[in-house]
Each structure stands twice: as C-alpha cells, then as structure tokens.
Design a protein around this motif. Structure first.
Motif, PDB file in Angstrom:
ATOM      1  N   LEU A 100      39.738  34.883  47.295  1.00 52.08           N
ATOM      2  CA  LEU A 100      40.633  35.968  46.907  1.00 52.08           C
ATOM      3  C   LEU A 100      41.192  36.660  48.136  1.00 52.08           C
ATOM      4  CD1 LEU A 100      41.804  37.621  44.549  1.00 52.08           C
ATOM      5  CD2 LEU A 100      39.763  39.054  44.674  1.00 52.08           C
ATOM      6  N   LEU A 105      45.172  36.844  49.286  1.00 56.08           N
ATOM      7  CA  LEU A 105      45.831  38.150  49.348  1.00 56.08           C
ATOM      8  C   LEU A 105      45.997  38.669  50.765  1.00 56.08           C
ATOM      9  CD1 LEU A 105      43.992  39.880  46.385  1.00 56.08           C
ATOM     10  CD2 LEU A 105      46.252  38.833  46.363  1.00 56.08           C
ATOM     11  N   GLN A 123      39.999  45.601  46.002  1.00 54.38           N
ATOM     12  CA  GLN A 123      40.478  45.022  44.747  1.00 54.38           C
ATOM     13  C   GLN A 123      40.066  45.872  43.549  1.00 54.38           C
ATOM     14  OE1 GLN A 123      42.603  42.825  45.445  1.00 54.38           O
ATOM     15  NE2 GLN A 123      41.857  42.755  47.560  1.00 54.38           N
ATOM     16  N   GLU A 167      42.677  47.930  41.048  1.00 56.76           N
ATOM     17  CA  GLU A 167      42.621  47.537  39.638  1.00 56.76           C
ATOM     18  C   GLU A 167      43.664  46.469  39.291  1.00 56.76           C
ATOM     19  OE1 GLU A 167      42.881  50.991  37.187  1.00 56.76           O
ATOM     20  OE2 GLU A 167      40.893  51.721  37.761  1.00 56.76           O
ATOM     21  N   LYS A 168      43.838  45.518  40.186  1.00 52.69           N
ATOM     22  CA  LYS A 168      44.840  44.479  39.966  1.00 52.69           C
ATOM     23  C   LYS A 168      44.255  43.177  39.447  1.00 52.69           C
ATOM     24  CE  LYS A 168      48.259  46.066  43.361  1.00 52.69           C
ATOM     25  NZ  LYS A 168      49.026  45.709  44.595  1.00 52.69           N
ATOM     26  N   HIS A 169      42.937  43.005  39.559  1.00 52.39           N
ATOM     27  CA  HIS A 169      42.353  41.703  39.235  1.00 52.39           C
ATOM     28  C   HIS A 169      41.354  41.857  38.097  1.00 52.39           C
ATOM     29  CE1 HIS A 169      44.316  39.857  42.656  1.00 52.39           C
ATOM     30  NE2 HIS A 169      44.034  40.965  43.313  1.00 52.39           N
ATOM     31  N   LYS A 170      41.764  41.360  36.933  1.00 47.47           N
ATOM     32  CA  LYS A 170      40.991  41.568  35.716  1.00 47.47           C
ATOM     33  C   LYS A 170      39.607  40.943  35.789  1.00 47.47           C
ATOM     34  CE  LYS A 170      45.018  41.957  32.668  1.00 47.47           C
ATOM     35  NZ  LYS A 170      45.703  41.394  31.483  1.00 47.47           N
ATOM     36  N   ILE A 205      37.545  40.516  38.361  1.00 45.14           N
ATOM     37  CA  ILE A 205      36.629  41.360  39.129  1.00 45.14           C
ATOM     38  C   ILE A 205      36.294  42.622  38.341  1.00 45.14           C
ATOM     39  CG2 ILE A 205      36.368  42.719  41.241  1.00 45.14           C
ATOM     40  CD1 ILE A 205      38.060  40.690  42.681  1.00 45.14           C
TER      41      ILE A 205
END
Length: 223
Positions: free
Chosen positions: A132, A136, A177, A181-184, A186
């Motif tokens: 990840l 990113l 991350q 709060e962009k990666h469901k 995690i």
C-alpha cells in the motif's frame, strides 16, 4: 529501546520484524519475563548454534526446521533460544528463500509449526501495508524506522484465544491511511478492535506531528 522495554510485562508475547532483533531488546524482554517471536536479523545478534537444525514438518508448502541457539546477556551468561527456520517453496518479493525466527517460548508448550503460522499471519499484514505504501508513495521522511513493526499479546493468543488479545503497534504509514479514511479494507479491519488493542511508538507520534506541522492545514491536522 527504553520505552519498548518499559512497556514489557511478564506474560507478554512480543512479535516483531528484524529491526527489533538486537541483543539488548531480546535480553531485555527475556529479563522482564516477556516472551518474544522475532525475525532474525542477518548480522545481529548473531546467535551461537547449540545443535544442528532438525526438520519439524511443513506449513502449506514451506518446510519448518528447529534449532537451539544462544545469545549472551549483559553479564555474559548464555540465554538459550529456539531458532525456527522456514525454508520457503516460493521466494519472497526480495528473493529470500529462508526466514529465520528467534523465540524464548518453550518448545514443550509452543510448537515450531504453531509459531511459524503465527508469524506468517503477522507477516502477511505487514506485506499488505508495505504494498500500500509503495503504491501511494505515502512514506514520510523517517525519524526512525517506519517499516519496523512489532506487536504484543498473551502467549495463548495463537492457541485458540480471541483475536482481540493481540495489540497492534502501528507504523506511520498505516496511521496516515486511517486518518485519511480512504481505504475501506484497513478501516474495516481496525474497526473490529477496541482502542486498547491499538498502540503507537513515540517515534510514530513524532513523525505524525512533524508531518502535520509541515502541512498546509496545520490546525486541522493537529486536532
């Protein structure tokens, strides 16, 4: 190292990558009455072999070996450890075919196969976070070792106890991350845990504050 050892308690099980495989840390945990399962570093602490590796069995397609080794504590007395060696059927992304672990857990109560499975579970989580970060390019210029990761639990956490006995020691990239709060995936994973399951190292807190104060939204990011 001081805060890490100060947090150790008798009955803990610390699980960490090779950045934590130093003689002072391992001996410090041992003296505190804590157990550990740590990936062996290539150069440190360079344990002495006490016998030859013995094949124990397989997990999936990987073969597991066990060996007695030792390191010296501050007084020069040997601390006997168990080396668990995973000979991988498929190389890692770095081309490694052998993974060695060091532990002070007694073989009579905790089999090498069970410990190898436990470490592989931690390793899969770490690899997911590293992929990840790579995609990113989210890593902050380091104040420490951002890829170092360790966790602690009670030793029976891999013997059938609930998963929430594991304490997750987060690194900077994971915190970013979570905050964004962009990666469901995690978010879903960590929402299954209570706050007591999550911990941060002081260097991670420092990196987050450093990044917030250098950002364009200082006040908002410091809230």
């Amino acid at each position: 190292m001081g805060p890490l050892l100060a947090a150790a308690r008798a009955g803990d099980l610390w699980i960490g990558d090779r950045n934590f495989c130093t003689r002072p840390i391992l001996c410090g945990w041992h003296q505190q009455g804590s157990s550990f399962l740590v990936r062996e570093h290539g150069a440190n602490p360079n344990p002495r072999e006490r016998d030859k590796p013995r094949m124990i069995g397989k997990i999936d397609t990987d073969t597991v070996f066990e060996q007695v080794v030792s390191i010296d504590d501050d007084s020069g007395s040997p601390v006997l450890l168990r080396r668990i060696e995973l000979r991988l059927n498929k190389p890692t992304e770095d081309g490694e075919t052998i993974i060695r672990l060091l532990t002070n857990l007694p073989a009579s109560e905790f089999s090498s196969l069970a410990l190898a499975r436990l470490y592989r579970r931690r390793w899969r989580i770490e690899m997911m976070f590293q992929r990840l970060e790579s995609v990113l390019q989210s890593e902050i210029p380091a104040l420490g070792h951002p890829r170092a990761a360790a966790g602690t639990s009670t030793p029976n956490a891999f013997g059938g106890a609930a998963e929430n006995q594991m304490i997750y020691l987060l690194d900077t990239n994971v915190c970013i991350q979570l905050l964004n709060e962009k990666h469901k995936v995690i978010l879903q994973h960590f929402r299954r845990h209570v706050p007591a399951d999550i911990a941060l190292r002081s260097v991670v807190k420092a990196e987050l504050l450093y990044g917030a104060r250098r950002s364009q939204r200082v006040a908002a990011n410091l809230q």
